[in-house]
Motif scaffolding. Structure first.
Motif, PDB file in Angstrom:
ATOM      1  N   LYS A   1      59.785 -33.213 -93.023  1.00  0.00           N
ATOM      2  CA  LYS A   1      59.448 -34.201 -91.995  1.00  0.00           C
ATOM      3  C   LYS A   1      60.583 -35.207 -91.981  1.00  0.00           C
ATOM      4  O   LYS A   1      61.318 -35.318 -92.965  1.00  0.00           O
ATOM      5  CB  LYS A   1      58.103 -34.878 -92.298  1.00  0.00           C
ATOM      6  N   PRO A   2      60.755 -35.937 -90.888  1.00  0.00           N
ATOM      7  CA  PRO A   2      61.865 -36.901 -90.863  1.00  0.00           C
ATOM      8  C   PRO A   2      61.562 -38.152 -91.668  1.00  0.00           C
ATOM      9  O   PRO A   2      60.549 -38.812 -91.450  1.00  0.00           O
ATOM     10  CB  PRO A   2      62.019 -37.222 -89.368  1.00  0.00           C
TER      11      PRO A   2
ATOM     12  N   SER B   1      55.749 -43.302 -81.138  1.00  0.00           N
ATOM     13  CA  SER B   1      57.039 -43.705 -81.717  1.00  0.00           C
ATOM     14  C   SER B   1      57.278 -45.164 -81.356  1.00  0.00           C
ATOM     15  O   SER B   1      57.491 -45.489 -80.195  1.00  0.00           O
ATOM     16  CB  SER B   1      58.159 -42.820 -81.170  1.00  0.00           C
TER      17      SER B   1
ATOM     18  N   SER C   1      56.181 -43.523 -86.555  1.00  0.00           N
ATOM     19  CA  SER C   1      55.001 -43.107 -85.783  1.00  0.00           C
ATOM     20  C   SER C   1      53.730 -43.314 -86.598  1.00  0.00           C
ATOM     21  O   SER C   1      52.678 -42.799 -86.240  1.00  0.00           O
ATOM     22  CB  SER C   1      55.147 -41.639 -85.346  1.00  0.00           C
TER      23      SER C   1
ATOM     24  N   ILE D   1      56.988 -44.350 -75.582  1.00  0.00           N
ATOM     25  CA  ILE D   1      57.992 -44.104 -76.610  1.00  0.00           C
ATOM     26  C   ILE D   1      58.923 -45.315 -76.649  1.00  0.00           C
ATOM     27  O   ILE D   1      59.446 -45.739 -75.617  1.00  0.00           O
ATOM     28  CB  ILE D   1      58.821 -42.837 -76.259  1.00  0.00           C
TER      29      ILE D   1
ATOM     30  N   SER E   1      50.807 -35.782 -88.133  1.00  0.00           N
ATOM     31  CA  SER E   1      51.632 -35.264 -87.032  1.00  0.00           C
ATOM     32  C   SER E   1      53.051 -35.786 -87.197  1.00  0.00           C
ATOM     33  O   SER E   1      53.261 -36.991 -87.354  1.00  0.00           O
ATOM     34  CB  SER E   1      51.055 -35.662 -85.673  1.00  0.00           C
ATOM     35  N   VAL E   2      53.993 -34.875 -87.212  1.00  0.00           N
ATOM     36  CA  VAL E   2      55.407 -35.240 -87.363  1.00  0.00           C
ATOM     37  C   VAL E   2      56.218 -34.499 -86.308  1.00  0.00           C
ATOM     38  O   VAL E   2      55.699 -33.634 -85.599  1.00  0.00           O
ATOM     39  CB  VAL E   2      55.949 -34.898 -88.777  1.00  0.00           C
ATOM     40  N   SER E   3      57.491 -34.845 -86.210  1.00  0.00           N
ATOM     41  CA  SER E   3      58.327 -34.189 -85.203  1.00  0.00           C
ATOM     42  C   SER E   3      59.633 -33.690 -85.789  1.00  0.00           C
ATOM     43  O   SER E   3      60.213 -34.327 -86.672  1.00  0.00           O
ATOM     44  CB  SER E   3      58.625 -35.158 -84.056  1.00  0.00           C
ATOM     45  N   PHE E   4      60.062 -32.556 -85.297  1.00  0.00           N
ATOM     46  CA  PHE E   4      61.395 -32.029 -85.619  1.00  0.00           C
ATOM     47  C   PHE E   4      62.325 -32.119 -84.413  1.00  0.00           C
ATOM     48  O   PHE E   4      63.461 -31.639 -84.465  1.00  0.00           O
ATOM     49  CB  PHE E   4      61.296 -30.583 -86.104  1.00  0.00           C
TER      50      PHE E   4
ATOM     51  N   GLY F   1      53.681 -39.666 -90.729  1.00  0.00           N
ATOM     52  CA  GLY F   1      54.279 -39.381 -89.434  1.00  0.00           C
ATOM     53  C   GLY F   1      55.791 -39.320 -89.543  1.00  0.00           C
ATOM     54  O   GLY F   1      56.341 -39.057 -90.613  1.00  0.00           O
ATOM     55  N   SER F   2      56.473 -39.581 -88.432  1.00  0.00           N
ATOM     56  CA  SER F   2      57.934 -39.475 -88.383  1.00  0.00           C
ATOM     57  C   SER F   2      58.598 -40.828 -88.623  1.00  0.00           C
ATOM     58  O   SER F   2      58.103 -41.860 -88.183  1.00  0.00           O
ATOM     59  CB  SER F   2      58.366 -38.927 -87.020  1.00  0.00           C
TER      60      SER F   2
ATOM     61  N   PHE G   1      65.493 -34.213 -92.987  1.00  0.00           N
ATOM     62  CA  PHE G   1      64.257 -33.427 -92.856  1.00  0.00           C
ATOM     63  C   PHE G   1      63.979 -32.617 -94.117  1.00  0.00           C
ATOM     64  O   PHE G   1      63.186 -31.686 -94.095  1.00  0.00           O
ATOM     65  CB  PHE G   1      64.362 -32.488 -91.648  1.00  0.00           C
TER      66      PHE G   1
ATOM     67  N   LEU H   1      63.150 -36.279 -80.678  1.00  0.00           N
ATOM     68  CA  LEU H   1      62.259 -36.469 -81.827  1.00  0.00           C
ATOM     69  C   LEU H   1      60.993 -37.209 -81.372  1.00  0.00           C
ATOM     70  O   LEU H   1      59.876 -36.846 -81.750  1.00  0.00           O
ATOM     71  CB  LEU H   1      62.982 -37.261 -82.921  1.00  0.00           C
ATOM     72  N   ALA H   2      61.171 -38.210 -80.533  1.00  0.00           N
ATOM     73  CA  ALA H   2      60.027 -38.962 -80.020  1.00  0.00           C
ATOM     74  C   ALA H   2      59.166 -38.102 -79.079  1.00  0.00           C
ATOM     75  O   ALA H   2      57.936 -38.192 -79.103  1.00  0.00           O
ATOM     76  CB  ALA H   2      60.511 -40.228 -79.315  1.00  0.00           C
ATOM     77  N   LEU H   3      59.823 -37.257 -78.288  1.00  0.00           N
ATOM     78  CA  LEU H   3      59.064 -36.359 -77.400  1.00  0.00           C
ATOM     79  C   LEU H   3      58.248 -35.356 -78.218  1.00  0.00           C
ATOM     80  O   LEU H   3      57.079 -35.095 -77.920  1.00  0.00           O
ATOM     81  CB  LEU H   3      60.011 -35.604 -76.455  1.00  0.00           C
TER      82      LEU H   3
ATOM     83  N   GLN I   1      57.166 -35.797 -81.155  1.00  0.00           N
ATOM     84  CA  GLN I   1      56.085 -36.566 -81.778  1.00  0.00           C
ATOM     85  C   GLN I   1      54.903 -36.681 -80.820  1.00  0.00           C
ATOM     86  O   GLN I   1      53.743 -36.570 -81.217  1.00  0.00           O
ATOM     87  CB  GLN I   1      56.600 -37.952 -82.169  1.00  0.00           C
ATOM     88  N   LYS I   2      55.210 -36.870 -79.544  1.00  0.00           N
ATOM     89  CA  LYS I   2      54.146 -36.984 -78.543  1.00  0.00           C
ATOM     90  C   LYS I   2      53.324 -35.688 -78.457  1.00  0.00           C
ATOM     91  O   LYS I   2      52.107 -35.727 -78.316  1.00  0.00           O
ATOM     92  CB  LYS I   2      54.769 -37.290 -77.170  1.00  0.00           C
TER      93      LYS I   2
END
Lengths: 423, 186
Positions: free
Chosen positions: A212-213, A257, A252, A280, B157-160, A233-234, A208, B131-133, B135-136
């Motif tokens: 961001k990942p 995802s 993503s 997902i 939009s990204v996720s941690f 995105g991720s 990160f 991480l996927a949640l 992202q949602k």
């Protein structure tokens, strides 16, 4: 079934003063080979106690039980009194020596005896500098394991894991017992999902550090790395194909995802979509033959494990018990699937026999995460919480023998068990 | 006689410590009284760890000059850009519509403005699935902004996942603070 717990605590001097190794044995019906491991002659006064390292390895495997060898004065040239060792309950006996042969150069020799058949099972000699003595001890444990079980030992393999300590994240490469850890990456931002390449030279992981990942492939020996997935995105959940040529991963970039495969050999490779869903899809993992990918999807309303041909196609649901099944890992022979299942609010390591569909819960802990099979399929490493800290554990695939791994301070997480290192 | 052989064997052992004597040449006496057997040779391990390249790990340190991004910004500043979610939910509750509309207006006026929408979860469950949640959640906010006319090129939009909790601890109150999406101006 009534479960009883027997705890053995073996203290030995490790890299850190008083590193503690603890093996828990639970449940009845264990068949363990009793082995006596004599202190290696010439090892007195040295930091690394060869016999203790070998003993800890063998006990952690669940296949062995150690028989007290205190006071035995033997080395690989001794002809031991095998009937007496047999009388003391040892079916096998390991003897050996450590000899200094130069500046920072040692020779380790061992010999294994079968006290039931009264046979010399042979031995080996290894030369190494002091810093490599632990690794040699793991090699010796592998030889003993292979000789006595007929299967490959995995003690001389490497594991990767992540620590968080005082807001610093480290990605470590360590021996299979968690010791001799060396930092491959140090970062102020989280690191997750390390994954060993099939040749054991590279780690793919999610970092990160760019807020961001993104996914890197990192050469462990040189510290050189390449950003392989930095799409909008991720970018996460990298998993190597068995030939090491492609990574399956979760992106993503096209919304949600979703699973993709990416050619890691080329820096301009475009990811290829593996599956399309409105749900997902994540945590891909290849089967050993490379033909299928297991993954997690909530397409059925709750996260469950599915299987899809690696070339794409129809997904088949694999887990049916429980409403939250994630983080699949496969045994190399394809027989077992281990994963984390939520049961009454607790996250527990489970194993499923893919032949029969039978599922077994392996742990009593409450927050298990991220299991990874040993390359011989006999043990699983996973993260859990113990006394409020994140810790790494190994378990045999029947859940009967578990050990907490030594390692760095702080929270230990995200273990990945590396491949067998070619001999 | 047999005792003598044993003594000689032990003498051989001691000699072996300093000279490269072949172990196969050391004869050994059997204390068990059985016929003495020739001991098998110790195979020199081809895996001698001295040449084991696997033991070197080069450390890559990215911490120099780097500062950790805060997961725990002052609440006042956070309130204007944070949307909290119910457990296991990705639906934007009506009370957060005003925040989203404010950001949408600003972004439509300032076409060069870029934002990141960072999704977060509470600490329960696996890191990758969280991480996927997350992202949602981030995607839900992005879609809400998009519906209000914000260009997709202005947003990422990204996720941690669960990696950057706003509040530590496992109380329900702490976990509520962690199930969130943050709008971050770039």
């Amino acid at each position: 079934m009534t479960k009883f717990l027997l705890s053995l605590a073996i203290m030995f001097m490790g890299n850190h003063a008083f590193a503690q190794f603890r093996v828990e044995v639970s449940g009845a019906g264990l068949t363990q080979l009793p082995i006596a491991i004599a202190p290696f002659k010439g090892n007195e006064g040295m930091t690394q106690k060869i016999a203790a390292i070998v003993q800890a390895d063998l006990e952690r495997s669940g296949q062995f039980r150690s028989v007290d060898s205190a006071g035995a004065v033997l080395d690989e040239n001794s002809r031991p009194d095998l009937p007496n060792w047999r009388k003391q309950g040892a079916d096998a006996l390991l003897t050996g020596s450590v000899t200094r042969v130069g500046d920072d150069r040692y020779e380790l020799r061992f010999r294994l005896w079968d006290s039931v058949r009264m046979q010399d099972l042979g031995g080996q000699s290894h030369a190494a500098p002091a810093a490599e003595l632990r690794r040699v001890a793991h090699r010796i444990a592998d030889s003993v394991y292979e000789k006595l079980t007929g299967e490959k030992g995995v003690f001389a393999t490497r594991i990767a894991y992540v620590t968080k300590s005082a807001s610093i994240y480290n990605l470590w490469v360590a021996d299979s017992d968690g010791e001799s850890a060396q930092s491959a990456l140090r970062s102020v931002e989280p690191i997750i999902s390390p994954s060993w390449s099939p040749n054991g030279n590279q780690l793919a992981y999610v970092s990160f550090e760019s807020r961001k990942p993104v996914v890197y492939v990192h050469d462990v020996d040189t510290g050189k790395r390449r950003l392989v997935a930095n799409f909008k995105g991720s970018n996460s959940a990298p998993a190597w194909s068995p030939d090491g040529k492609t990574l399956a991963l979760t992106l993503s970039r096209d919304g949600g995802s979703q699973l993709f495969v990416l050619d890691v050999g080329s820096s301009s490779a475009e990811p290829r979509r593996l599956a399309t869903s409105t749900a997902i899809d994540t945590e891909p993992v290849f089967t050993a033959d490379g033909r299928f990918i297991y993954f997690v999807s909530d397409r059925g309303g709750s996260p469950q494990i599915y299987k899809i041909p690696a070339a794409g196609g129809t997904a088949e649901r694999i887990t049916f018990t429980g409403g939250y099944n994630i983080s699949p890992t496969l045994s190399p022979d394809g027989r077992w699937l281990a994963y984390i299942s939520r049961v009454a609010g607790a996250f527990k390591l489970h194993i499923q026999d893919l032949g029969t569909g039978q599922v077994l819960a392996l742990t009593e802990t409450l927050a298990d995460e991220n299991p990874s099979f040993a390359p011989n399929g006999r043990m699983i490493i996973y993260a859990t919480q113990q006394q409020g800290r994140e810790a790494l554990m190994t378990s045999t695939i029947d859940g009967k023998v578990k050990a907490r791994l030594a390692g760095q301070s702080g929270d230990l997480r995200e273990p990945d068990w590396g491949p067998l290192i070619p001999q | 006689m047999s005792k003598l052989i044993l003594i000689l064997a032990l003498a051989g052992t001691i000699a072996a410590c300093s000279s490269p004597i072949k172990l196969s040449e050391v004869s050994v006496e059997d204390k068990s009284g059985q016929a003495s057997v020739a001991m098998k040779t110790l195979t020199p391990a081809t895996t001698a760890a001295a040449g084991d390249k696997k033991s070197n790990v080069a450390t890559l340190d990215t911490t120099a000059g780097a500062k950790s991004s805060t997961g725990t910004d002052a609440l006042a500043a956070a309130n204007a850009r944070t949307i909290y979610f119910e457990f296991d939910s990705f639906a934007i509750r009506p009370e957060y519509q005003a925040i989203i509309e404010t950001h949408a207006r600003n972004l439509k006026v300032n076409k060069n403005q870029r934002i990141s929408i960072d999704g977060h979860t509470d600490e329960r469950g696996g890191r990758e699935y969280n991480l996927a949640l997350g992202q949602k959640r981030a995607d839900a906010v992005r879609k809400a902004l998009s519906l209000l006319g914000v260009a997709d090129t202005q947003m990422e939009s990204v996720s941690f996942g669960k990696e950057k909790p706003a509040s530590t601890g496992d109380s329900e109150m702490a976990m509520e603070k962690n199930r969130r999406a943050e709008i971050v101006i770039r």
